[in-house]
Each structure stands twice: as structure tokens, then as C-alpha cells.
Design a protein around this motif. Sequence first.
Motif, PDB file in Angstrom:
ATOM      1  N   LEU A   1       0.816  -1.213   0.000  1.00  0.00           N
ATOM      2  CA  LEU A   1       0.000   0.000   0.000  1.00  0.00           C
ATOM      3  C   LEU A   1       0.850   1.264   0.000  1.00  0.00           C
ATOM      4  O   LEU A   1       1.849   1.360   0.711  1.00  0.00           O
ATOM      5  CB  LEU A   1      -0.904   0.013   1.243  1.00  0.00           C
ATOM      6  N   LYS A   2       0.443   2.243  -0.786  1.00  0.00           N
ATOM      7  CA  LYS A   2       1.053   3.563  -0.736  1.00  0.00           C
ATOM      8  C   LYS A   2       0.373   4.414   0.335  1.00  0.00           C
ATOM      9  O   LYS A   2       1.001   5.263   0.963  1.00  0.00           O
ATOM     10  CB  LYS A   2       0.939   4.239  -2.098  1.00  0.00           C
ATOM     11  N   THR A   3      -0.919   4.165   0.528  1.00  0.00           N
ATOM     12  CA  THR A   3      -1.689   4.894   1.537  1.00  0.00           C
ATOM     13  C   THR A   3      -1.357   4.377   2.925  1.00  0.00           C
ATOM     14  O   THR A   3      -1.219   3.166   3.140  1.00  0.00           O
ATOM     15  CB  THR A   3      -3.197   4.731   1.276  1.00  0.00           C
ATOM     16  N   ASN A   4      -1.244   5.281   3.879  1.00  0.00           N
ATOM     17  CA  ASN A   4      -0.981   4.881   5.261  1.00  0.00           C
ATOM     18  C   ASN A   4      -2.272   4.364   5.903  1.00  0.00           C
ATOM     19  O   ASN A   4      -3.235   5.112   6.047  1.00  0.00           O
ATOM     20  CB  ASN A   4      -0.438   6.060   6.066  1.00  0.00           C
ATOM     21  N   VAL A   5      -2.287   3.091   6.252  1.00  0.00           N
ATOM     22  CA  VAL A   5      -3.440   2.484   6.913  1.00  0.00           C
ATOM     23  C   VAL A   5      -2.989   1.927   8.256  1.00  0.00           C
ATOM     24  O   VAL A   5      -2.013   1.175   8.335  1.00  0.00           O
ATOM     25  CB  VAL A   5      -4.050   1.349   6.061  1.00  0.00           C
ATOM     26  N   THR A   6      -3.691   2.292   9.323  1.00  0.00           N
ATOM     27  CA  THR A   6      -3.375   1.783  10.651  1.00  0.00           C
ATOM     28  C   THR A   6      -4.126   0.480  10.881  1.00  0.00           C
ATOM     29  O   THR A   6      -5.360   0.447  10.805  1.00  0.00           O
ATOM     30  CB  THR A   6      -3.760   2.798  11.733  1.00  0.00           C
ATOM     31  N   PHE A   7      -3.382  -0.584  11.132  1.00  0.00           N
ATOM     32  CA  PHE A   7      -3.968  -1.907  11.344  1.00  0.00           C
ATOM     33  C   PHE A   7      -4.221  -2.103  12.832  1.00  0.00           C
ATOM     34  O   PHE A   7      -3.292  -2.080  13.642  1.00  0.00           O
ATOM     35  CB  PHE A   7      -3.009  -2.976  10.816  1.00  0.00           C
ATOM     36  N   LEU A   8      -5.476  -2.280  13.211  1.00  0.00           N
ATOM     37  CA  LEU A   8      -5.844  -2.501  14.610  1.00  0.00           C
ATOM     38  C   LEU A   8      -6.055  -3.995  14.818  1.00  0.00           C
ATOM     39  O   LEU A   8      -7.096  -4.555  14.478  1.00  0.00           O
ATOM     40  CB  LEU A   8      -7.110  -1.705  14.955  1.00  0.00           C
ATOM     41  N   ASN A   9      -5.061  -4.655  15.381  1.00  0.00           N
ATOM     42  CA  ASN A   9      -5.055  -6.114  15.500  1.00  0.00           C
ATOM     43  C   ASN A   9      -5.740  -6.559  16.793  1.00  0.00           C
ATOM     44  O   ASN A   9      -5.088  -6.931  17.777  1.00  0.00           O
ATOM     45  CB  ASN A   9      -3.617  -6.633  15.450  1.00  0.00           C
ATOM     46  N   ILE A  10      -7.076  -6.526  16.744  1.00  0.00           N
ATOM     47  CA  ILE A  10      -7.861  -6.851  17.949  1.00  0.00           C
ATOM     48  C   ILE A  10      -8.171  -8.352  18.065  1.00  0.00           C
ATOM     49  O   ILE A  10      -8.849  -8.765  19.003  1.00  0.00           O
ATOM     50  CB  ILE A  10      -9.178  -6.048  17.951  1.00  0.00           C
ATOM     51  N   THR A  11      -7.656  -9.169  17.155  1.00  0.00           N
ATOM     52  CA  THR A  11      -8.036 -10.585  17.133  1.00  0.00           C
ATOM     53  C   THR A  11      -7.583 -11.323  18.383  1.00  0.00           C
ATOM     54  O   THR A  11      -8.387 -11.980  19.061  1.00  0.00           O
ATOM     55  CB  THR A  11      -7.469 -11.271  15.879  1.00  0.00           C
ATOM     56  N   GLN A  12      -6.289 -11.250  18.706  1.00  0.00           N
ATOM     57  CA  GLN A  12      -5.783 -12.022  19.836  1.00  0.00           C
ATOM     58  C   GLN A  12      -6.448 -11.621  21.149  1.00  0.00           C
ATOM     59  O   GLN A  12      -6.854 -12.470  21.938  1.00  0.00           O
ATOM     60  CB  GLN A  12      -4.267 -11.864  19.950  1.00  0.00           C
ATOM     61  N   LEU A  13      -6.584 -10.334  21.397  1.00  0.00           N
ATOM     62  CA  LEU A  13      -7.188  -9.901  22.655  1.00  0.00           C
ATOM     63  C   LEU A  13      -8.650 -10.327  22.754  1.00  0.00           C
ATOM     64  O   LEU A  13      -9.167 -10.602  23.848  1.00  0.00           O
ATOM     65  CB  LEU A  13      -7.026  -8.399  22.851  1.00  0.00           C
ATOM     66  N   SER A  14      -9.318 -10.399  21.597  1.00  0.00           N
ATOM     67  CA  SER A  14     -10.725 -10.817  21.595  1.00  0.00           C
ATOM     68  C   SER A  14     -10.865 -12.330  21.670  1.00  0.00           C
ATOM     69  O   SER A  14     -11.921 -12.839  22.071  1.00  0.00           O
ATOM     70  CB  SER A  14     -11.427 -10.286  20.340  1.00  0.00           C
ATOM     71  N   GLU A  15      -9.824 -13.059  21.275  1.00  0.00           N
ATOM     72  CA  GLU A  15      -9.850 -14.524  21.333  1.00  0.00           C
ATOM     73  C   GLU A  15     -10.147 -15.022  22.737  1.00  0.00           C
ATOM     74  O   GLU A  15     -10.816 -16.041  22.933  1.00  0.00           O
ATOM     75  CB  GLU A  15      -8.507 -15.101  20.871  1.00  0.00           C
ATOM     76  N   TYR A  16      -9.661 -14.311  23.745  1.00  0.00           N
ATOM     77  CA  TYR A  16      -9.838 -14.762  25.120  1.00  0.00           C
ATOM     78  C   TYR A  16     -11.294 -14.660  25.596  1.00  0.00           C
ATOM     79  O   TYR A  16     -11.678 -15.312  26.564  1.00  0.00           O
ATOM     80  CB  TYR A  16      -8.962 -13.938  26.062  1.00  0.00           C
ATOM     81  N   ARG A  17     -12.129 -13.874  24.889  1.00  0.00           N
ATOM     82  CA  ARG A  17     -13.434 -13.510  25.415  1.00  0.00           C
ATOM     83  C   ARG A  17     -14.560 -14.433  24.943  1.00  0.00           C
ATOM     84  O   ARG A  17     -15.549 -14.005  24.375  1.00  0.00           O
ATOM     85  CB  ARG A  17     -13.723 -12.057  25.092  1.00  0.00           C
ATOM     86  N   LYS A  18     -14.432 -15.691  25.229  1.00  0.00           N
ATOM     87  CA  LYS A  18     -15.493 -16.658  24.929  1.00  0.00           C
ATOM     88  C   LYS A  18     -16.779 -16.357  25.687  1.00  0.00           C
ATOM     89  O   LYS A  18     -17.864 -16.840  25.331  1.00  0.00           O
ATOM     90  CB  LYS A  18     -15.016 -18.071  25.289  1.00  0.00           C
ATOM     91  N   ASP A  19     -16.670 -15.550  26.725  1.00  0.00           N
ATOM     92  CA  ASP A  19     -17.803 -15.254  27.605  1.00  0.00           C
ATOM     93  C   ASP A  19     -18.694 -14.124  27.112  1.00  0.00           C
ATOM     94  O   ASP A  19     -19.766 -13.889  27.678  1.00  0.00           O
ATOM     95  CB  ASP A  19     -17.275 -14.849  28.981  1.00  0.00           C
TER      96      ASP A  19
END
Length: 416
Positions: free
Chosen positions: A342-360
Motif C-alpha cells: 500500500l502507498k496509503t498509510n493504513v493503521t492496522f488494529l489487531n484486535i483478534t488475539q485480545l478478543s480470542e480470550y473472550r469466549k464469555d
Amino acid sequence: MMPQPWLDRRIQSLFPVALVSILLVGSVRLVLDNLKSNQSHIFQSYGKTDQSYQQRKPVFVSSADRFENGCNVFEGKWVWDNVTYPIYTEESCPYLVKQTTCLRNGRPDSLYRNWRWQPNACKLPRFDPLKLLDILRGKRLMFIGDSVHRGQFESMTCMLQSVIPDGKKSFHRIPPMKIFKAKEYNASIEYYWAPFIVESISDHATNHTVSKRLVSLDSIARHGKSWEGVDVLVFESYVWWMYRPTINATYGSPDDIQEYNVTKAYRLALETWANWLDSNINPLTQKVFFMSMSPTHLWSWEWKPGSDANCFNESYPIQGSYWGTGSSLAIMKIIHDIFQKLKTNVTFLNITQLSEYRKDAHTSIYGERKGKLLTKEQRADPKNFADCIHWCLPGVPDTWNEILYAYLLQNHQNFL
């Protein structure tokens, strides 16, 4: 624990059954509206910011508002906090839909509302709705994606609306959009329904089925007209791709329908999206974010070996290292590859791992199906009817928005 190859066959046989009945929940409240352009009467009435609006004294972001440079806010743990959480309640926010109001829908426990994400090496700034409204003064913030992403939009609306007096805020459902406006700030928080980001036969918000997917991998212009000039764009697209290992799609010719491997189709779609960004985004005036995949918790044997259930009746986060099979490492690699080009600056918010814990924290049996709350008989059969994809509100999407807020603070330039 990372997913093992031997799980693939079991996942492929179970995932379609779980998804086909769940994903329809997120779209039943929207109706047809083809006035998607910034030039439409609806957008002119409700979505456009007033360029002549006179700003007040600009917000000042201090060093205390920012997390330390180099700190990975996505690595950490969930800590119990029943003092400062939840940030809002179901009762305090009139904009929540029944799909996410788990307590109102009969959920007997509320522990899922009181977990705070704590990064290992730094602290997230406490969410300040007035400061965010100041940052968004005269601007538009738009969430673009599927019904999971719509939950994040509703979360953000709830986090902001409590500090705005009645009569100085508005909320309009204008499919494929929802628009919340803070009138005094001339700011809008918006949602745009586009489950694949690129165009598809699922772009009608209600008249579609999950099973009959057809995606136009090289077509995005119709959507893009509604994204042009938006100050902050937040994209997300994952779970709609994962119904089967293959997907019907077109590329090049709209009449040439072929069956693509999902990973190949996803890569082509993201390349189309990346090309649109590079051709249309003004880096001086616009910010772009991309949310990583929202994990699912469809099979409890992943965190509880030998069990044969799902997220139903779970009240606590998963402890220790965990990565579920509902999150695809192949998709994560594709996103990484596209971002590298990408030439455009895109901020990647990697919320997957932190949300993985939240089965509840999923809606489980305390949500909707086809616009209606589950019946007594359906609730008695959580193995087939529990929704382990969408999230209760208040809940996990609030944390996603706290992280988004932290990055908006991080990037804010003070003007003296």
C-alpha cells in the motif's frame, strides 16, 4: 495454542451450519435504499458536515493522553474492573438494537461487562467522550463492514451520546447507512453496510442470503462514492467470507462467474480495496484504519478438551495462550501482504488475539434471529441456536473503540 492442520476437515463441516443461521441476524433491521452517493438528498440532509462551521478552541492532547511510543497495545490481559466499567449501560443508550442487549434479553449474568483490557507495557488512555468529540469536530467517522462491525459502530455511538444533551443529537437509519450526529460539534459517526468491502449481491441490507454469495472482486466504485471525503474510515471484513472454503465470484467480466478459493478471492478483493485507497485517499485530510478479524467461539473443545458445546453459558475469559480455529492465519497473512504494498498509510488494529480470550462475551442465546428474539424452545437448544459470532453490548467492541480512540489521540496534532 495455534490451530493445527487436522482441524480443517472438522471446521469446514461445522462452520457453514453455524454461520448460515447466525449471520442473517445482523441485517434484518435495514431496508432498501439505493441513494448511496454523497450527492443524494438523504446524505445532503443527514450525513454531510457543514464546511462553514466555526470551530471553537481546538482540543489539546497532552503526553498523558498518549501511550508510549513502541508499546504494543494489543498484547496484554483482561483484568477485572467493576468500578470504571462498563462505560455505559443498556438503559443509558437508546440506540442499541435487540441483537446486542443481552441483559434485557434475559442473560442471567453480567460479568462480561466488567473486564478491562490492560496492555503489558503501557496503559490505554481512559476514554473521554468530550475529547473525542472535539477531535471529530466538523468531521465524519465511518465504520464500513458487516453486522459485527455494526456492533462496533453502535458501541461508539453509546460511548459518545451520553455527554450530548437531548435535542443536540440525532440518529437516522438510512440503509445501507446509519448516521449519528452530534449537532453542537457538527460531527457524525456513521455505519455503512458492506460485508465484503467490494461489491456483492449481499449489498442489499435485508434481501440476501449467506449461502448464495456472489462477490464482484474487482468492483468497489459504487461503495466508494459514499466513502469519498470521509475524514476517518474504519474498515472490517472477515466472517462473511468464511461460509465455505470456496466462493462464487466474478473478476474482469461480470458475466464470468467462477468458484474461487476463499483465500484467493479475499486477496483479490483486498487488492481492489487497496487500489481504491491509493487513488482516492488524501493523506493530509483523511485517516484510514483496518480492523483485524473478530474471532468466533463456535466449538468449546478448543479451550475445554473433550467438551461438545460452544460459547453458551461461558462467564469468564480464557486464561493463558489461546488462538481459536475461528480465526484464519492465512487471511492474516494476506492482510499483511497487501499492507506491505500500500502507498496509503493504513493503521492496522489487531484486535483478534485480545478478543480470542473472550469466549464469555458473545450474545449466545440472548440475541435475535431473523429479527426476533429466540423462542423458549430455541434457547433450550444452544448447541444449534447460540450466536458465538456477535458480541453483547456493552462489551468487547467497547475495547476496540478505546483502542481506536487511543490511536486518534496518538495521531492528533496540537495547534498552538
